[in-house]
Write a protein that holds these residues in place. Structure first.
Motif, PDB file in Angstrom:
ATOM      1  N   UNK A 600       0.827  -1.210   0.000  1.00 30.49           N
ATOM      2  CA  UNK A 600       0.000   0.000   0.000  1.00 30.49           C
ATOM      3  C   UNK A 600       0.859   1.258   0.000  1.00 30.49           C
ATOM      4  N   UNK A 601       1.955   1.232   0.727  1.00 29.14           N
ATOM      5  CA  UNK A 601       2.823   2.404   0.779  1.00 29.14           C
ATOM      6  C   UNK A 601       3.410   2.708  -0.595  1.00 29.14           C
ATOM      7  N   UNK A 602       3.973   1.677  -1.248  1.00 30.07           N
ATOM      8  CA  UNK A 602       4.581   1.900  -2.555  1.00 30.07           C
ATOM      9  C   UNK A 602       3.534   2.274  -3.602  1.00 30.07           C
ATOM     10  N   UNK A 603       2.365   1.642  -3.531  1.00 28.92           N
ATOM     11  CA  UNK A 603       1.300   1.979  -4.479  1.00 28.92           C
ATOM     12  C   UNK A 603       0.877   3.427  -4.329  1.00 28.92           C
ATOM     13  N   UNK A 604       0.678   3.861  -3.086  1.00 36.11           N
ATOM     14  CA  UNK A 604       0.290   5.243  -2.847  1.00 36.11           C
ATOM     15  C   UNK A 604       1.371   6.221  -3.275  1.00 36.11           C
ATOM     16  N   UNK A 608       0.960   8.962  -6.215  1.00 34.54           N
ATOM     17  CA  UNK A 608       1.218  10.370  -5.948  1.00 34.54           C
ATOM     18  C   UNK A 608       2.242  10.933  -6.920  1.00 34.54           C
ATOM     19  N   UNK A 609       3.271  10.143  -7.238  1.00 34.05           N
ATOM     20  CA  UNK A 609       4.282  10.593  -8.195  1.00 34.05           C
ATOM     21  C   UNK A 609       3.685  10.775  -9.584  1.00 34.05           C
ATOM     22  N   UNK A 610       2.862   9.818 -10.026  1.00 38.02           N
ATOM     23  CA  UNK A 610       2.246   9.898 -11.357  1.00 38.02           C
ATOM     24  C   UNK A 610       1.344  11.123 -11.448  1.00 38.02           C
ATOM     25  N   UNK A 611       0.516  11.346 -10.396  1.00 43.86           N
ATOM     26  CA  UNK A 611      -0.385  12.501 -10.414  1.00 43.86           C
ATOM     27  C   UNK A 611       0.415  13.798 -10.469  1.00 43.86           C
ATOM     28  N   UNK A 612       1.504  13.870  -9.698  1.00 46.21           N
ATOM     29  CA  UNK A 612       2.317  15.090  -9.686  1.00 46.21           C
ATOM     30  C   UNK A 612       2.971  15.337 -11.042  1.00 46.21           C
ATOM     31  N   UNK A 613       3.480  14.265 -11.689  1.00 45.29           N
ATOM     32  CA  UNK A 613       4.110  14.416 -13.004  1.00 45.29           C
ATOM     33  C   UNK A 613       3.080  14.863 -14.038  1.00 45.29           C
ATOM     34  N   UNK A 614       1.906  14.243 -14.028  1.00 43.52           N
ATOM     35  CA  UNK A 614       0.856  14.629 -14.971  1.00 43.52           C
ATOM     36  C   UNK A 614       0.426  16.076 -14.749  1.00 43.52           C
ATOM     37  N   UNK A 615       0.290  16.464 -13.451  1.00 46.78           N
ATOM     38  CA  UNK A 615      -0.100  17.847 -13.158  1.00 46.78           C
ATOM     39  C   UNK A 615       0.949  18.827 -13.673  1.00 46.78           C
ATOM     40  N   UNK A 616       2.216  18.527 -13.441  1.00 45.53           N
ATOM     41  CA  UNK A 616       3.272  19.417 -13.913  1.00 45.53           C
ATOM     42  C   UNK A 616       3.314  19.513 -15.430  1.00 45.53           C
ATOM     43  N   UNK A 617       3.175  18.347 -16.098  1.00 46.01           N
ATOM     44  CA  UNK A 617       3.186  18.349 -17.564  1.00 46.01           C
ATOM     45  C   UNK A 617       2.007  19.137 -18.127  1.00 46.01           C
ATOM     46  N   UNK A 618       0.831  18.958 -17.520  1.00 45.35           N
ATOM     47  CA  UNK A 618      -0.355  19.674 -17.987  1.00 45.35           C
ATOM     48  C   UNK A 618      -0.191  21.183 -17.816  1.00 45.35           C
ATOM     49  N   UNK A 651      -7.116  20.980 -16.117  1.00 40.99           N
ATOM     50  CA  UNK A 651      -6.758  19.603 -15.764  1.00 40.99           C
ATOM     51  C   UNK A 651      -5.532  19.537 -14.871  1.00 40.99           C
ATOM     52  N   UNK A 652      -4.497  20.325 -15.195  1.00 42.98           N
ATOM     53  CA  UNK A 652      -3.310  20.335 -14.360  1.00 42.98           C
ATOM     54  C   UNK A 652      -3.579  20.864 -12.963  1.00 42.98           C
ATOM     55  N   UNK A 653      -4.448  21.880 -12.885  1.00 41.57           N
ATOM     56  CA  UNK A 653      -4.783  22.447 -11.578  1.00 41.57           C
ATOM     57  C   UNK A 653      -5.486  21.416 -10.706  1.00 41.57           C
ATOM     58  N   UNK A 654      -6.465  20.710 -11.273  1.00 42.75           N
ATOM     59  CA  UNK A 654      -7.207  19.689 -10.511  1.00 42.75           C
ATOM     60  C   UNK A 654      -6.266  18.570 -10.075  1.00 42.75           C
ATOM     61  N   UNK A 655      -5.400  18.128 -10.997  1.00 42.64           N
ATOM     62  CA  UNK A 655      -4.441  17.082 -10.629  1.00 42.64           C
ATOM     63  C   UNK A 655      -3.492  17.555  -9.539  1.00 42.64           C
ATOM     64  N   UNK A 656      -3.088  18.833  -9.620  1.00 44.03           N
ATOM     65  CA  UNK A 656      -2.224  19.386  -8.580  1.00 44.03           C
ATOM     66  C   UNK A 656      -2.902  19.412  -7.224  1.00 44.03           C
ATOM     67  N   UNK A 657      -4.179  19.783  -7.200  1.00 39.92           N
ATOM     68  CA  UNK A 657      -4.926  19.782  -5.945  1.00 39.92           C
ATOM     69  C   UNK A 657      -5.049  18.367  -5.373  1.00 39.92           C
ATOM     70  N   UNK A 658      -5.283  17.391  -6.260  1.00 40.84           N
ATOM     71  CA  UNK A 658      -5.375  16.006  -5.794  1.00 40.84           C
ATOM     72  C   UNK A 658      -4.041  15.543  -5.215  1.00 40.84           C
ATOM     73  N   UNK A 659      -2.947  15.890  -5.899  1.00 38.98           N
ATOM     74  CA  UNK A 659      -1.621  15.522  -5.397  1.00 38.98           C
ATOM     75  C   UNK A 659      -1.360  16.163  -4.043  1.00 38.98           C
ATOM     76  N   UNK A 660      -1.736  17.438  -3.901  1.00 39.80           N
ATOM     77  CA  UNK A 660      -1.544  18.130  -2.632  1.00 39.80           C
ATOM     78  C   UNK A 660      -2.353  17.485  -1.524  1.00 39.80           C
ATOM     79  N   UNK A 661      -3.587  17.080  -1.848  1.00 38.19           N
ATOM     80  CA  UNK A 661      -4.433  16.442  -0.843  1.00 38.19           C
ATOM     81  C   UNK A 661      -3.860  15.096  -0.425  1.00 38.19           C
ATOM     82  N   UNK A 662      -3.274  14.365  -1.369  1.00 30.85           N
ATOM     83  CA  UNK A 662      -2.656  13.086  -1.023  1.00 30.85           C
ATOM     84  C   UNK A 662      -1.463  13.274  -0.098  1.00 30.85           C
ATOM     85  N   UNK A 663      -0.728  14.373  -0.284  1.00 30.74           N
ATOM     86  CA  UNK A 663       0.396  14.678   0.611  1.00 30.74           C
ATOM     87  C   UNK A 663      -0.113  14.920   2.022  1.00 30.74           C
ATOM     88  N   UNK A 664      -1.155  15.751   2.157  1.00 27.62           N
ATOM     89  CA  UNK A 664      -1.719  16.028   3.484  1.00 27.62           C
ATOM     90  C   UNK A 664      -2.238  14.746   4.128  1.00 27.62           C
TER      91      UNK A 664
END
Length: 671
Positions: A600-604, A608-618, A651-664
């Motif tokens: 679960x740790x590695x999956x999460x 989180x890494x994939x979402x952050x990369x997609x958000x940055x690319x977008x 799309x990038x903004x929403x993905x960024x918010x999701x990534x931020x929420x996963x960090x919290x």
């Protein structure tokens, strides 16, 4: 017609409101799904409602823009208005996601009162508020407000001494619950500095007697009938009065002398209110002070509340009495436990035989008439029965202060007040016994192994350093010391435990508390007694019994019985291994990440890494499109590529918010 018109308007308003509520719920559901973590529905519905209202105004404005109805605003072609509408709705949605993320980061779900709590529990809140005010006024009056934040800082010995005295006085004034909290903390040498331990050990729970009429009514309510039907006489003057209960002498109709332990009316409600406040204050200290989080005061408070709740239930005390009475009957020490009458006892009333004699705290004349040898024998009996309960029985009296130990006219000992009773599992009993046995044999390695088995082992423990430190301690105190000097050894032992970052489990702390408490009583009985030397001797005797041929034979038989199934399958398994080796089929399978928590740790982390990369690319792609000034024009100044850029930025903004929420969320889970 007028009535129908009004009715139609009302129905349309209700329909519009229901549609708005449905729309808000749908928006909240989508936002929760996008954020990707469970968020409270009330805040989600509020954000969804704001989004729905904003979307309504946006639709109205862009409709006018697409039909040339904005006299001083935007007017575009209908197709462009539809495109703008889609983009605007997307950004309204994105801003709603951002608002929910920031609200959740600032005020996590569950940290604020629920909506329903504003309409329920008003009486409890008022009582809690009054008690809060009273406790805070006591704390301020003793100057604790400014002192507690600097608690535990090094180099402030004078400040610590003043704070410790202020804390003791404040707890004493606050009442029974806080006094018992202080008494519990006074046994945690692994948590508090010595200056606090000394001050908190002086706390007492004496109180003014409750009027007999109230006590009699409480006793009759528990019995379900008048006292006169059961007792030929009851003394209205209390034999003892504490903040929670009073003890009265009585005589049954068959002539048996008994005592009634009656819980004061309202004591349970007061304790429940105070423990609730203590847990809330501990939670606040855990979040706002550095020492609160390091000591884990919230968990300490929860454990204290559970322990106190059991102490106030006299059916549990009755069961404790019977358990210890049975263990003492099977032991070698002549110690009396009063017989309790189960048929007359309940949760708030305990009826038991009257124990003859006087408590040690007020038995000065009896002790003065005893010879030195008799006093030494009494002290040895008390220490022996305490160690027997801890090491051999696993059930021990946890509050052996001088008021709970009686000296009978025959010169024997009796025990009272079994509300605080500790229990140890067999492994812990053995570890405690082995520690005393190793100390007596001056075996530093054995004592170190027993200490590690006894306590919660910290990470990266250097066992060799612990062994050397403990060996030096044993060498210093190997020949014993004068009466009362055992306090120094216990202090240095706890200093060693703290230095190596061991944590003391609650029941081990209770055992240490029992030994620490009984030391004061032993000093009253025999001031010349050397507690550590006597404990070493008695502990060695108890453990030597386990090393006898009979005990070792029984232990070996138990282990062999558990090995029988393995031994039955061993030949078949050995034969298979040898055949596999002979034919070259032997192999070993190692499963990486076999534990579900690791997966679960590695999956999460990967998600989180994939979402952050997609958000940055977008976001980077969106910025490129927005500033490009290329592509066909939708209006005189707006390019089609810029519209695509804003859509991609959404799309990038929403993905960024999701990534931020996963960090919290990950940080909260780790905390």
């Amino acid at each position: 017609m007028a009535i129908l018109d009004v009715l139609l308007v009302v129905l349309l308003a209700i329909a519009g409101l229901l549609f708005l509520m449905l729309q808000s719920w749908l928006a909240a559901t989508v936002v929760r799904r996008v954020v990707g973590v469970p968020i409270g529905w009330p805040r989600s519905i509020v954000v969804g409602f704001v989004m729905s209202v904003a979307m309504g105004f946006t639709v109205q404005y862009l409709f006018r823009a697409g039909t040339d109805q904005n006299t001083n605003g935007l007017n575009v072609a209908p197709s462009v208005a539809v495109l703008f509408l889609i983009l605007a709705m997307g950004w309204i949605f994105a801003l709603g996601v951002a608002a929910l993320v920031f609200i959740e980061a600032a005020f996590p779900t569950g940290s604020l009162p629920t909506f329903s709590s504003f309409f329920t529990g008003g009486k409890a809140r008022r009582q809690r508020s009054r008690r809060y005010t009273e406790i805070l006024s006591i704390a301020v009056r003793h100057g604790l407000g400014s002192r507690l934040r600097g608690f535990g800082q090094a180099g402030l010995d004078e400040h610590e001494a003043k704070t410790a005295r202020a804390l003791r006085n404040a707890l004493n004034e606050a009442g029974v619950t806080f006094v018992k909290l202080g008494q519990m903390l006074s046994t945690r040498r692994d948590l508090l500095p010595a200056v606090y331990i000394r001050e908190l050990q002086t706390l007492q729970t004496n109180a003014s007697p409750e009027p007999w009429e109230k006590i009699m009514a409480a006793a009759e309510e528990q019995l379900g009938r008048p006292l006169s039907e059961i007792f030929s006489e009851v003394d209205p003057t209390p034999l003892a009065a504490a903040s929670v209960a009073q003890v009265h002498q009585a005589v049954l109709w068959d002539g048996t002398a008994v005592v009634l332990k009656v819980q004061r009316p309202g004591a349970l409600a007061q304790v429940n209110l105070d423990t609730d406040i203590i847990i809330r204050l501990a939670k606040w200290l855990d979040k706002t002070t550095p020492w609160g989080s390091s000591l884990g005061v919230h968990e300490l408070a929860r454990g204290f509340a559970t322990s106190l709740e059991e102490e106030l239930d006299y059916t549990i005390e009755l069961e404790n009495m019977r358990t210890i009475e049975h263990a003492l009957d099977a032991g070698t020490f002549a110690v009396t436990v009063p017989h309790a009458y189960e048929e007359l006892s309940s949760e708030r009333l305990l009826v038991m035989d009257r124990l003859p004699g006087r408590p040690v705290s007020s038995a000065g004349k009896i002790l003065a008439n005893l010879t030195d040898a008799e006093r030494s024998a009494l002290a040895a009996t008390l220490l022996g029965v305490t160690l027997q309960q801890i090491i051999s029985d696993g059930v021990f009296h946890g509050d052996l202060h001088a008021g709970n130990i009686f000296i009978t006219p025959e010169g024997t000992l009796g025990l009272l007040d079994f509300g605080a009773v500790g229990r140890l599992d067999p492994g812990t009993q053995t570890a405690l016994g082995m520690m005393l046995y190793s100390i007596d044999k001056n075996d530093a390695a054995g004592a170190t192994d027993a200490l590690i088995e006894l306590l919660d082992r910290p990470e990266d423990l250097d066992v060799r350093v612990v062994e050397r430190s403990l060996g030096q301690l044993l060498t210093r105190f190997r020949s014993g010391f004068r009466a009362g000097g055992s306090q120094k050894m216990f202090s240095e032992l706890f200093a060693l435990i703290i230095a190596h970052k061991f944590s003391v489990p609650a029941q081990i702390g209770a055992a240490f508390r029992a030994l620490s408490t009984v030391e004061g009583t032993l000093m009253l009985i025999d001031p010349r007694m050397d507690l550590v030397t006597a404990a070493r001797t008695e502990g060695s005797r108890l453990m030597s019994g386990r090393f006898s041929l009979g005990s070792l034979k029984d232990s070996l038989e138990q282990r062999l019985v558990s090995l029988v199934p393995l031994l039955n399958r061993l030949p078949r398994r050995m034969n298979k291994i040898s055949e596999d080796l002979e034919h070259g089929r032997f192999s070993m399978n190692v499963r990486m990440l076999a534990h579900a928590a690791d997966r679960r740790f590695l999956t999460g982390l990967f998600q989180q890494l994939v979402v952050a990369v997609l958000a940055g690319a977008a976001v980077l792609g969106a910025i490129t499109l927005i500033v490009s000034n290329e592509g066909p024009l939708l209006t005189g100044e707006i390019h089609l590529y810029a519209v695509f850029g804003f859509a991609l930025l959404f799309g990038g903004f929403v993905l960024g918010m999701r990534s931020l929420m996963l960090v919290f969320k990950r940080d909260d889970d780790e905390d």
